[in-house]
Design a protein around this motif. Sequence first.
Motif, short mmCIF file in Angstrom:
data_model
loop_
_atom_site.label_atom_id
_atom_site.label_comp_id
_atom_site.label_asym_id
_atom_site.label_seq_id
_atom_site.Cartn_x
_atom_site.Cartn_y
_atom_site.Cartn_z
N LYS A 4 1.27 -7.00 5.78
CA LYS A 4 0.20 -7.11 6.53
C LYS A 4 0.14 -5.49 7.24
N PRO A 5 -1.45 -4.94 7.48
CA PRO A 5 -1.69 -3.94 7.81
C PRO A 5 -0.75 -3.34 9.53
N LYS A 6 -0.61 -2.31 9.35
CA LYS A 6 0.69 -1.51 10.07
C LYS A 6 1.99 -1.67 10.18
N GLN A 7 2.39 -3.18 9.26
CA GLN A 7 4.11 -3.76 9.81
C GLN A 7 3.99 -2.22 8.56
N SER A 8 5.77 -2.26 8.99
CA SER A 8 6.74 -1.17 7.82
C SER A 8 7.15 -1.52 7.38
N ILE A 9 6.74 -0.60 6.14
CA ILE A 9 7.53 -0.57 4.81
C ILE A 9 8.71 -1.33 4.26
N TYR A 10 9.26 -0.78 5.58
CA TYR A 10 11.00 -0.77 5.36
C TYR A 10 11.28 -1.98 5.83
N THR A 11 10.61 -3.45 6.50
CA THR A 11 10.98 -4.34 7.25
C THR A 11 10.20 -5.67 5.80
N TYR A 12 9.19 -5.03 5.29
CA TYR A 12 7.85 -6.02 3.94
C TYR A 12 7.53 -4.79 3.06
N PRO A 13 8.27 -4.99 2.16
CA PRO A 13 8.83 -4.04 1.14
C PRO A 13 8.06 -4.81 0.05
N ALA A 14 7.62 -5.59 0.04
CA ALA A 14 6.76 -6.70 -0.63
C ALA A 14 5.00 -6.40 -0.37
N SER A 15 4.12 -6.36 -1.00
CA SER A 15 3.79 -5.30 -1.78
C SER A 15 4.21 -4.08 -3.02
N ASP A 16 4.33 -3.75 -1.62
CA ASP A 16 4.27 -2.05 -2.18
C ASP A 16 5.06 -1.38 -2.75
N CYS A 17 6.98 -2.74 -2.75
CA CYS A 17 7.58 -2.04 -3.49
C CYS A 17 8.16 -2.82 -4.59
N MET A 18 7.53 -3.87 -4.92
CA MET A 18 8.06 -4.66 -5.00
C MET A 18 7.01 -5.61 -6.33
N CYS A 19 6.94 -6.31 -7.92
CA CYS A 19 6.13 -6.35 -8.02
C CYS A 19 6.82 -7.33 -8.70
N LYS A 20 5.31 -8.69 -9.03
CA LYS A 20 5.24 -10.12 -9.65
C LYS A 20 6.09 -9.70 -10.69
N PRO B 235 9.47 15.96 17.83
CA PRO B 235 9.92 14.85 17.23
C PRO B 235 9.34 14.39 15.33
N PHE B 236 10.14 13.36 14.69
CA PHE B 236 10.00 13.23 13.86
C PHE B 236 9.72 11.77 13.29
N SER B 237 10.29 10.96 14.40
CA SER B 237 10.32 9.48 14.37
C SER B 237 9.25 8.34 14.28
N HIS B 238 8.92 7.76 13.34
CA HIS B 238 7.83 7.31 13.32
C HIS B 238 6.60 8.39 12.97
N ARG B 239 6.32 9.10 12.65
CA ARG B 239 5.99 10.10 12.51
C ARG B 239 4.36 10.26 10.96
N LEU B 240 4.76 8.41 10.28
CA LEU B 240 3.83 8.86 9.12
C LEU B 240 3.85 7.85 8.81
N ALA B 241 2.49 7.32 8.87
CA ALA B 241 1.62 5.76 9.30
C ALA B 241 1.85 4.89 7.41
N PHE B 242 2.42 3.98 7.42
CA PHE B 242 2.43 2.96 6.64
C PHE B 242 1.51 2.63 6.06
N ASP B 243 -0.23 2.88 6.37
CA ASP B 243 -1.54 2.56 5.31
C ASP B 243 -1.82 3.68 4.75
N ASN B 244 -2.94 3.28 3.68
CA ASN B 244 -3.67 4.24 3.11
C ASN B 244 -2.74 5.46 2.55
N MET B 245 -1.87 4.71 1.92
CA MET B 245 -1.53 5.76 1.28
C MET B 245 -1.22 4.93 -0.13
#
Length: 554
Positions: free
Chosen positions: A537-553, A263-273
């Motif tokens: 926050k750490p371990k939270q999903s980038i797809y639910t919380y796109p800031a600040s990884d994908c959103m800029c000031k 299976p593949f669902s949830h098989r990639l971390a959100f941190d340390n990328m």
Amino acid sequence: MRYRTSPSPLTLSGTKLRVWSHGASLLDRIWGRWRRRKGKMINFFVYQYHSQRRAVYAALLVMLLPVFWPALFSPLGHASPSMFSEWNAPKPRHTSLLKAALISEIPNERKSELWAPLAPQGWKPCIPSASITGRPVKSSGFIQVFLDGGLNQQRMGICDAVAVAKILNATLVIPHLEVNSVWKDSSLFEEIYDVDHFINVLKDEIFVVRELPPEYAWSTREYYAVAIRTTRIKTAPVHASANWYLENVLPVLQSYGIVAIAPFSHRLAFDNMTGDLQRLRCKVNFQALAFVPHVNTLGEMLVKRLRYPKHVRSDEYIQEVVDENVSNDGNGKYVTLHLRFDKDMAAHSACDFGGGKAERLALAKYRQVIWQGRVMNSQFTDEELRNQGRCPMTPEEIGLLLAALGFDNKTRLYLASHKVYGGEARISSLRKLFPLMEDKKSIASSEELARVEGKASLLAAVDYYVSMHSDIFISASPGNMHNAMVGHRTYENLKTIRPNMALLGQFFLNKSLEWSEFQRAVQAGHKGREGQIRLRKPKQSIYTYPASDCMCKG
């Protein structure tokens, strides 16, 4: 010649007469028993014949009931609950609050505040239109992923699959969507998403192909289902790091030229990328994944009918006329409510929803068969679960929340749901509060819905489109749809109300709470929960919380 004749009983005397009489009597009894048994056998076969005829008639009646009385079996029909229902129709659990909500008046200033769009928050998408990292010069091989879950879980898996292909410098084969065990939907990727658009948006990032070349045509779902294969990765841990893929998957890719991850669902971390990899995931989610044209067309039609006209049904024709009853404060506006209240969710929560003993037994059986002991919440009482915010709100409770926030009976409410457990009886209180509540079937004809009807993923895609274009979105409980909408609407700076589940759970347990007090407490408890930016926050999903990884000031 003399003939021997049998002696007459009358010519016999003494012992001989008694013996003959006894023998004759025995024969008579045997004959009588045989005749009685024969009669019983005949009666038995006659009874069996008529019983079978009655059984056939009964079976035919059951089969024909849905034809002549379809409303009895419709989960969202406007009829009474099915006579074959496994639960007793629940009565309102918060009667005093419901009565007060039905007659309450909402101040105009509260309405204006509620419908006002979010002010700019100083954040914007930071994904450039051009390539983020550039496509590799040479592909290291083909990567296949097999995605389970519903539409939104698969959507996140697609984004992760692109990121993994980037990590491995691999060519991604259009992902395979598994048949969901709950929704029974076998829709393919190309039936939901615009493949040409997907490939074109990502053409400067990774290699993407629709299908494998002939030399790898053997690598199918069926091939991996019947035996252990060296080209299948079955042990990818949940939230695996980029290094894990480089150490465990890349060697297989280099040896065989192909690798399948299932299976593949949830098989990639959100941190340390890396930042580039995070932004690539958001690019896939918010730019590359566009629905097929007919889903967008249907969604746009529903949005148009929600915003201004009311509809008049005439067989399969929807006539659009101006609705003069729409409130000035919400004119041309609507709220999307994702009412996640299907049987699967209800059983998984282990909460009591007011359907009585029959419902509790049915959910317990479903929980045991489907979830097989994986529902850890079942060790807590209903009161403990509600205090912890672990119980999804019923339609009645989400209706009371909306009313307390300031939505009135002129509010247009779009119901985004696959199926409501309990049918119309379960949502009757919500409909009393919001009589202008609509869903796909109420504002579109069967002909207009023909291409998506019976396909859970396509129906969910239509709901996704309508939800993204609504003025306000609210979900009755956390889940993949809620998470996807929160993230996407945050990215677009759209108003999204996040219910405070723990606080509401405590309010609904307090049976002495008056409406005015409930209303004030609900509004106070939801300040800052209308789509304001929250950094991941750490371990939270980038797809639910796109800031600040994908959103800029800026």
